[in-house]
Design a protein around this motif. Structure first.
Motif, PDB file in Angstrom:
ATOM      1  N   TYR A   1      13.253   2.424  10.949  1.00  0.00           N
ATOM      2  CA  TYR A   1      12.097   1.554  10.823  1.00  0.00           C
ATOM      3  C   TYR A   1      11.017   2.156   9.931  1.00  0.00           C
ATOM      4  CZ  TYR A   1      14.249  -0.583  14.907  1.00  0.00           C
ATOM      5  OH  TYR A   1      15.126  -1.167  15.767  1.00  0.00           O
ATOM      6  N   LEU A   2      11.239   3.371   9.453  1.00  0.00           N
ATOM      7  CA  LEU A   2      10.182   4.099   8.759  1.00  0.00           C
ATOM      8  C   LEU A   2      10.613   4.510   7.351  1.00  0.00           C
ATOM      9  CD1 LEU A   2       9.211   6.430  11.741  1.00  0.00           C
ATOM     10  CD2 LEU A   2       8.212   4.228  11.136  1.00  0.00           C
ATOM     11  N   THR A   3      11.473   3.736   6.735  1.00  0.00           N
ATOM     12  CA  THR A   3      11.970   4.085   5.400  1.00  0.00           C
ATOM     13  C   THR A   3      10.860   3.972   4.356  1.00  0.00           C
ATOM     14  OG1 THR A   3      12.692   1.805   5.059  1.00  0.00           O
ATOM     15  CG2 THR A   3      14.310   3.356   5.924  1.00  0.00           C
ATOM     16  N   GLY A   4      10.903   4.873   3.395  1.00  0.00           N
ATOM     17  CA  GLY A   4       9.975   4.800   2.287  1.00  0.00           C
ATOM     18  C   GLY A   4       8.628   5.441   2.507  1.00  0.00           C
ATOM     19  N   VAL A   5       8.421   6.078   3.633  1.00  0.00           N
ATOM     20  CA  VAL A   5       7.119   6.683   3.901  1.00  0.00           C
ATOM     21  C   VAL A   5       6.936   7.940   3.058  1.00  0.00           C
ATOM     22  CG1 VAL A   5       7.082   5.794   6.254  1.00  0.00           C
ATOM     23  CG2 VAL A   5       7.941   8.113   5.817  1.00  0.00           C
ATOM     24  N   SER A   6       5.679   8.335   2.856  1.00  0.00           N
ATOM     25  CA  SER A   6       5.380   9.548   2.099  1.00  0.00           C
ATOM     26  C   SER A   6       5.059  10.727   3.005  1.00  0.00           C
ATOM     27  CB  SER A   6       4.204   9.296   1.149  1.00  0.00           C
ATOM     28  OG  SER A   6       4.572   8.382   0.147  1.00  0.00           O
ATOM     29  N   GLY A   7       4.743  10.444   4.247  1.00  0.00           N
ATOM     30  CA  GLY A   7       4.465  11.518   5.195  1.00  0.00           C
ATOM     31  C   GLY A   7       5.005  11.165   6.560  1.00  0.00           C
ATOM     32  N   PHE A   8       5.762  12.087   7.176  1.00  0.00           N
ATOM     33  CA  PHE A   8       6.311  11.860   8.511  1.00  0.00           C
ATOM     34  C   PHE A   8       6.000  13.085   9.349  1.00  0.00           C
ATOM     35  CE2 PHE A   8       9.671  12.080  11.710  1.00  0.00           C
ATOM     36  CZ  PHE A   8       9.554  10.808  12.282  1.00  0.00           C
ATOM     37  N   MET A   9       5.233  12.896  10.406  1.00  0.00           N
ATOM     38  CA  MET A   9       4.774  14.016  11.216  1.00  0.00           C
ATOM     39  C   MET A   9       5.153  13.782  12.674  1.00  0.00           C
ATOM     40  SD  MET A   9       1.085  14.281   9.317  1.00  0.00           S
ATOM     41  CE  MET A   9       1.081  14.127   7.504  1.00  0.00           C
ATOM     42  N   TYR A  10       6.017  14.637  13.183  1.00  0.00           N
ATOM     43  CA  TYR A  10       6.511  14.530  14.556  1.00  0.00           C
ATOM     44  C   TYR A  10       6.245  15.870  15.229  1.00  0.00           C
ATOM     45  CZ  TYR A  10       9.680  12.826  18.244  1.00  0.00           C
ATOM     46  OH  TYR A  10      10.218  12.393  19.427  1.00  0.00           O
ATOM     47  N   ASP A  11       5.032  16.029  15.747  1.00  0.00           N
ATOM     48  CA  ASP A  11       4.547  17.316  16.227  1.00  0.00           C
ATOM     49  C   ASP A  11       4.250  17.285  17.728  1.00  0.00           C
ATOM     50  OD1 ASP A  11       4.560  17.877  13.524  1.00  0.00           O
ATOM     51  OD2 ASP A  11       2.395  17.661  13.284  1.00  0.00           O
ATOM     52  N   ASP A  12       4.206  18.491  18.310  1.00  0.00           N
ATOM     53  CA  ASP A  12       3.736  18.663  19.694  1.00  0.00           C
ATOM     54  C   ASP A  12       4.548  17.861  20.699  1.00  0.00           C
ATOM     55  OD1 ASP A  12       1.323  20.383  19.199  1.00  0.00           O
ATOM     56  OD2 ASP A  12       0.734  18.644  18.011  1.00  0.00           O
ATOM     57  N   THR A  13       5.871  17.992  20.639  1.00  0.00           N
ATOM     58  CA  THR A  13       6.743  17.322  21.599  1.00  0.00           C
ATOM     59  C   THR A  13       7.730  18.340  22.170  1.00  0.00           C
ATOM     60  OG1 THR A  13       8.600  16.713  20.145  1.00  0.00           O
ATOM     61  CG2 THR A  13       6.638  15.316  20.053  1.00  0.00           C
TER      62      THR A  13
ATOM     63  N   GLN B   1       0.824  -1.204   0.000  1.00  0.00           N
ATOM     64  CA  GLN B   1       0.000   0.000   0.000  1.00  0.00           C
ATOM     65  C   GLN B   1       0.862   1.260   0.000  1.00  0.00           C
ATOM     66  OE1 GLN B   1      -3.226  -0.045   2.793  1.00  0.00           O
ATOM     67  NE2 GLN B   1      -3.063   2.118   3.150  1.00  0.00           N
ATOM     68  N   GLN B   2       0.556   2.171  -0.903  1.00  0.00           N
ATOM     69  CA  GLN B   2       1.250   3.454  -0.999  1.00  0.00           C
ATOM     70  C   GLN B   2       0.199   4.543  -1.190  1.00  0.00           C
ATOM     71  OE1 GLN B   2       4.520   4.167  -0.921  1.00  0.00           O
ATOM     72  NE2 GLN B   2       5.507   2.188  -1.115  1.00  0.00           N
ATOM     73  N   PRO B   3       0.377   5.711  -0.689  1.00  0.00           N
ATOM     74  CA  PRO B   3       1.450   6.089   0.230  1.00  0.00           C
ATOM     75  C   PRO B   3       1.058   5.807   1.675  1.00  0.00           C
ATOM     76  CG  PRO B   3       0.141   7.995  -0.277  1.00  0.00           C
ATOM     77  CD  PRO B   3      -0.468   6.856  -1.047  1.00  0.00           C
ATOM     78  N   ILE B   4       2.011   5.975   2.581  1.00  0.00           N
ATOM     79  CA  ILE B   4       1.747   5.814   4.005  1.00  0.00           C
ATOM     80  C   ILE B   4       2.271   7.020   4.757  1.00  0.00           C
ATOM     81  CG2 ILE B   4       2.492   4.541   6.044  1.00  0.00           C
ATOM     82  CD1 ILE B   4       2.125   2.005   4.589  1.00  0.00           C
ATOM     83  N   ASN B   5       1.450   7.531   5.659  1.00  0.00           N
ATOM     84  CA  ASN B   5       1.849   8.640   6.518  1.00  0.00           C
ATOM     85  C   ASN B   5       2.091   8.126   7.931  1.00  0.00           C
ATOM     86  OD1 ASN B   5       1.456  10.522   4.421  1.00  0.00           O
ATOM     87  ND2 ASN B   5      -0.725  10.611   4.877  1.00  0.00           N
ATOM     88  N   ILE B   6       3.225   8.490   8.488  1.00  0.00           N
ATOM     89  CA  ILE B   6       3.550   8.140   9.868  1.00  0.00           C
ATOM     90  C   ILE B   6       3.277   9.362  10.746  1.00  0.00           C
ATOM     91  CG2 ILE B   6       5.339   7.374  11.467  1.00  0.00           C
ATOM     92  CD1 ILE B   6       4.624   5.242   9.454  1.00  0.00           C
ATOM     93  N   ILE B   7       2.347   9.229  11.666  1.00  0.00           N
ATOM     94  CA  ILE B   7       1.990  10.332  12.554  1.00  0.00           C
ATOM     95  C   ILE B   7       2.330   9.943  13.982  1.00  0.00           C
ATOM     96  CG2 ILE B   7       0.119  11.787  13.408  1.00  0.00           C
ATOM     97  CD1 ILE B   7      -1.324  11.306  10.766  1.00  0.00           C
ATOM     98  N   PHE B   8       3.194  10.724  14.620  1.00  0.00           N
ATOM     99  CA  PHE B   8       3.582  10.408  15.982  1.00  0.00           C
ATOM    100  C   PHE B   8       2.652  11.070  16.988  1.00  0.00           C
ATOM    101  CE2 PHE B   8       7.305   8.377  14.548  1.00  0.00           C
ATOM    102  CZ  PHE B   8       7.698   7.577  15.607  1.00  0.00           C
TER     103      PHE B   8
ATOM    104  N   LEU C   1       6.977  16.415   5.350  1.00  0.00           N
ATOM    105  CA  LEU C   1       7.647  16.358   6.649  1.00  0.00           C
ATOM    106  C   LEU C   1       7.117  17.450   7.562  1.00  0.00           C
ATOM    107  CD1 LEU C   1       9.855  15.237   8.512  1.00  0.00           C
ATOM    108  CD2 LEU C   1      11.491  16.757   7.369  1.00  0.00           C
ATOM    109  N   HIS C   2       6.542  17.036   8.685  1.00  0.00           N
ATOM    110  CA  HIS C   2       6.043  17.964   9.701  1.00  0.00           C
ATOM    111  C   HIS C   2       6.920  17.888  10.950  1.00  0.00           C
ATOM    112  CE1 HIS C   2       1.554  18.605   8.466  1.00  0.00           C
ATOM    113  NE2 HIS C   2       2.372  18.717   7.434  1.00  0.00           N
ATOM    114  N   LEU C   3       7.437  19.023  11.376  1.00  0.00           N
ATOM    115  CA  LEU C   3       8.129  19.159  12.665  1.00  0.00           C
ATOM    116  C   LEU C   3       7.494  20.339  13.386  1.00  0.00           C
ATOM    117  CD1 LEU C   3      11.758  18.692  11.323  1.00  0.00           C
ATOM    118  CD2 LEU C   3      10.403  16.987  12.554  1.00  0.00           C
ATOM    119  N   ARG C   4       6.221  20.274  13.564  1.00  0.00           N
ATOM    120  CA  ARG C   4       5.410  21.409  13.975  1.00  0.00           C
ATOM    121  C   ARG C   4       5.167  21.410  15.486  1.00  0.00           C
ATOM    122  NH1 ARG C   4       0.270  21.113  10.443  1.00  0.00           N
ATOM    123  NH2 ARG C   4      -0.037  19.351  11.825  1.00  0.00           N
ATOM    124  N   SER C   5       5.135  22.611  16.053  1.00  0.00           N
ATOM    125  CA  SER C   5       4.782  22.779  17.471  1.00  0.00           C
ATOM    126  C   SER C   5       5.708  21.990  18.392  1.00  0.00           C
ATOM    127  CB  SER C   5       3.323  22.374  17.716  1.00  0.00           C
ATOM    128  OG  SER C   5       2.436  23.167  16.961  1.00  0.00           O
TER     129      SER C   5
END
Length: 288
Positions: free
Chosen positions: A88-100, A64-71, A121-125
């Motif tokens: 462990y998250l190679t090849g993803v289309s969305g990576f969101m690491y927010d609010d940390t 399945q493509q694409p895949i978004n990883i949301i933390f 790529l999200h590195l928000r908040s």
């Protein structure tokens, strides 16, 4: 004495490292999104090392493509990016690491995200203050970057030197005082900048010189007192917002309608007609 204290600090830092598991699950409503979190993170003072993945993301990507990883983060997440996380998250289309509590990032944190898939790529908040110049050097596939609502004071002029496919950048809600005129020089496909609620004072004449496809520029609520850009060269421009800046530098240009942000040929013709008027207004009220 100082060498002893530094050595002691390094020893304490290493001793405070903890190993955690990476837990992930797929939302049954949105199969293209995987929600992840780090288990056993009890204190933000620890350096976190991910040692194994409890969800086989790689096998999932084969089907399945694409895949978004949301933390899903919490206030105990560490100031440093978890070691080994993205392996462990190679090849993803969305990576969101927010609010940390994330404060420090570096190139090695994102190398594994480089692939043939366009990357969001999200590195928000978070609490990021400094962006090393080579942080995104390996991400030639970077399409959209959101670093809004951090504490970033400056962006290196060559930060996006390899981001040749970048379309959009969001850096609102930081402490930026300027945007270097070479920041987007190697981003020919770039068309959307959101840089609201900063401390930016001037916009250099060459800021968008290699970005003829610009359609949207939002820089309201800054300290802008001088805009030297010739917007007549941005023939696809549909929206430019410079409201709530210094003194009389308070202008907006838009072909958008309240309920429709998809542009058609009518919008394009309207922009071609109105950009010269917008340029005259900029020259009248936004030149120091």
């Amino acid at each position: 004495m100082w060498k002893f204290l530094i050595s002691l600090a390094l020893i304490l830092a290493l001793s405070s490292s903890i190993e955690v598991r990476l837990e992930c699950k797929t939302d049954i409503r949105l199969n293209e999104e995987i929600y992840c979190w780090l288990t056993n993170v009890l204190s933000s003072e620890h350096q976190v090392t991910v040692t194994e993945s409890s969800f086989n993301v790689t096998n999932h990507l084969q089907h399945q493509q694409p895949i978004n990883i949301i933390f899903i983060g919490n206030e105990n997440y560490p100031e440093y990016f978890p070691k080994n996380l993205t392996q462990y998250l190679t090849g993803v289309s969305g990576f969101m690491y927010d609010d940390t509590s994330l404060k420090y990032i570096q190139r090695n944190d994102f190398t594994a995200l480089a692939s043939n898939n366009p990357l969001i790529l999200h590195l928000r908040s978070n609490e990021i203050e400094v962006i090393p110049y080579d942080t995104f050097y390996d991400l030639i596939n970077l399409l959209y970057l959101d670093m809004s609502s951090n504490r970033i004071k400056s962006l290196p002029s060559n930060l996006l030197i390899n981001s040749v496919g970048l379309h959009s950048l969001s850096i609102s809600g930081n402490d930026l005082t300027e945007l270097h005129h070479n920041l987007f020089i190697n981003c020919p496909q770039f068309y959307d900048l959101t840089a609201e609620f900063n401390q930016i004072q001037d916009i250099h004449v060459d800021l968008f010189r290699n970005n003829p496809n610009m359609t949207s520029i939002s820089m309201m609520d800054n300290k802008i007192r001088n805009i030297n850009v010739d917007f007549r060269k941005l023939k696809f421009l549909k929206f430019a917002d410079f409201r709530n800046n210094f003194e009389s530098c308070d202008v907006i240009f838009s072909t958008l309608t309240p309920d429709d942000k998809d542009f058609d040929e009518v919008d394009q013709r309207k922009a071609m007609t109105n950009i010269p008027k917008f340029q005259r207004k900029i020259e009248k009220v936004c030149k120091a």
